[in-house]
Design a protein around this motif. Sequence first.
Motif, PDB file in Angstrom:
ATOM      1  N   ARG A 158      47.217  38.613  43.302  1.00 32.88           N
ATOM      2  CA  ARG A 158      45.843  39.107  43.127  1.00 32.88           C
ATOM      3  C   ARG A 158      44.810  38.128  43.689  1.00 32.88           C
ATOM      4  O   ARG A 158      43.681  38.512  43.997  1.00 32.88           O
ATOM      5  CB  ARG A 158      45.552  39.354  41.647  1.00 32.88           C
ATOM      6  CG  ARG A 158      45.521  38.089  40.829  1.00 32.88           C
ATOM      7  CD  ARG A 158      45.513  38.347  39.328  1.00 32.88           C
ATOM      8  NE  ARG A 158      45.620  37.084  38.617  1.00 32.88           N
ATOM      9  CZ  ARG A 158      44.721  36.617  37.749  1.00 32.88           C
ATOM     10  NH1 ARG A 158      43.642  37.326  37.472  1.00 32.88           N
ATOM     11  NH2 ARG A 158      44.900  35.470  37.154  1.00 32.88           N
ATOM     12  N   THR A 179      32.878  44.678  43.240  1.00 32.62           N
ATOM     13  CA  THR A 179      34.122  44.115  43.752  1.00 32.62           C
ATOM     14  C   THR A 179      35.296  44.923  43.215  1.00 32.62           C
ATOM     15  O   THR A 179      35.266  45.381  42.065  1.00 32.62           O
ATOM     16  CB  THR A 179      34.249  42.623  43.374  1.00 32.62           C
ATOM     17  OG1 THR A 179      35.299  42.021  44.113  1.00 32.62           O
ATOM     18  CG2 THR A 179      34.501  42.431  41.885  1.00 32.62           C
ATOM     19  N   SER A 220      38.743  44.860  41.974  1.00 33.54           N
ATOM     20  CA  SER A 220      39.731  43.922  41.464  1.00 33.54           C
ATOM     21  C   SER A 220      41.039  44.640  41.141  1.00 33.54           C
ATOM     22  O   SER A 220      41.023  45.721  40.518  1.00 33.54           O
ATOM     23  CB  SER A 220      39.217  43.254  40.188  1.00 33.54           C
ATOM     24  OG  SER A 220      38.025  42.556  40.430  1.00 33.54           O
ATOM     25  N   LYS A 233      34.383  46.678  39.702  1.00 30.79           N
ATOM     26  CA  LYS A 233      33.678  45.772  38.801  1.00 30.79           C
ATOM     27  C   LYS A 233      32.245  45.522  39.287  1.00 30.79           C
ATOM     28  O   LYS A 233      32.029  45.173  40.451  1.00 30.79           O
ATOM     29  CB  LYS A 233      34.439  44.449  38.732  1.00 30.79           C
ATOM     30  CG  LYS A 233      33.926  43.453  37.708  1.00 30.79           C
ATOM     31  CD  LYS A 233      34.685  42.137  37.824  1.00 30.79           C
ATOM     32  CE  LYS A 233      36.165  42.292  37.574  1.00 30.79           C
ATOM     33  NZ  LYS A 233      36.861  40.967  37.663  1.00 30.79           N
TER      34      LYS A 233
END
Length: 459
Positions: free
Chosen positions: A41, A119, A121, A452
């Motif tokens: 990630r 963003t 994620s 997010k």
Amino acid sequence: MGTITTVNPATGEDIETYEEMDKDAAIAKLEACHAAFLDWRLTSLEERADIIRGIGQALRDNKEELAQLMTREVGKLIGDSRDEVDLCAGICDYTADTGPKELADEQRDPGNAGRGIITYSPIGVVYGIQPWNFPAYQVVRYSIANLMAGNGVLLKHASNCTGSGLKLAELYKEGGLPKDLFSVLVVDHDTSDAIIEHDKVRGVTLTGSDKAGKHVAEKAGKLLKPTVLELGSNDAYLVLEDADLDMAAKVCAEARLYNNGQTCINGKRFIVTEKVYDDFLSRFVERFEAIKVGDPTADDSDMGPMARADLRETLQEQVDESVKKGAKIACGGSIPDGDGAYYPATVLTDVESGQPAYDDELFGPVASVIRAKDDEDAMRLANDSRYGLGGGILSSDTDRAVELAKKHFDTGMVFVNVYGVADPSMPFGGVKDSGYGREHGGFGVKEFVNAKSIFVGSA
């Protein structure tokens, strides 16, 4: 623990036997996948894209071996298996090329802060339950998108193509994917349910029947886990009054018989306007009668066997029940003598509501031809289904057909004067009992991410 034995549907001979994992072994693989995700990630989008390109190259480098394995396990024509590997490599290329842009941060101007950032994620481990009809494509379709997004991926493949699933894991590793980030679980249904319930599984995707989809959605939904479901279908192809009938018969025959008639997005109901019904039917039946059913490894075979003998028996029961309720057999319609799970290219006419050939998905080379009064009635009949994956329109007036597709066809995909299966640049998925969520086309990489919002004020 039980065992799984894969069987060649063209010969009935056993291929390989595999030991199923117990629950503890499966959870250990899940835990390892989660640990690999924690590092993955944090890699950049460009790093992920480079590895996905490597997976595409590994697929190309091992194309013949994988294609032969798929044909042995599920009876696909060898040419179709090779095309499937090419499609999978193309998905890797497309995802590597477009993924970084699709997943890049977005800037906004919120009124309550100096600037806003969106963003995307990754959320964790995504569990995929996949069918046998496209042993490589079904896996690549969801796994490559989720790896691009930064997630870890688990696979429970259909038992009759266990070897193909395990081979893909080897190729992902050969392409450069970090250890444990993509793992295959050879498990039974009870262990699969336990995997869905595990707290480190953050999303579940399934391609399969609507019955299986409802079961998985219920299991995941009770735990508030997102799902993507690509389920059954009963796709309608409309032959309108102005259609070029030779072209229509060709496209509709391909739509029904591609992949031995075992594709979720095969054409299944062919709704033909009264004005052209007889002329279309004669052309359509002629094409079906000319189909050469035979060895899927032979270049001159038009169609191979069905994937399993029990699936063929189910199809025959659906045909028999439809005939009992008024349908007529124009060609085919019965299980042939001899080895292998072969079934002839079959056309049913006088198909009406209340028959399996009208109401349900016939997952095999059986076409249901339905008479419509006119173009408007044809559109009504097309939408008279609990399913809504794809469909088609055959018409000389392309602009009008596109308007019908946009405004009236209640499906996730529509093909106008052409048959197609999937393209990496176009979203894939359905509505109603055909499921929800989308794969491909930039949509798949965002199904299992956290969009997010970050609000930034002055320091």
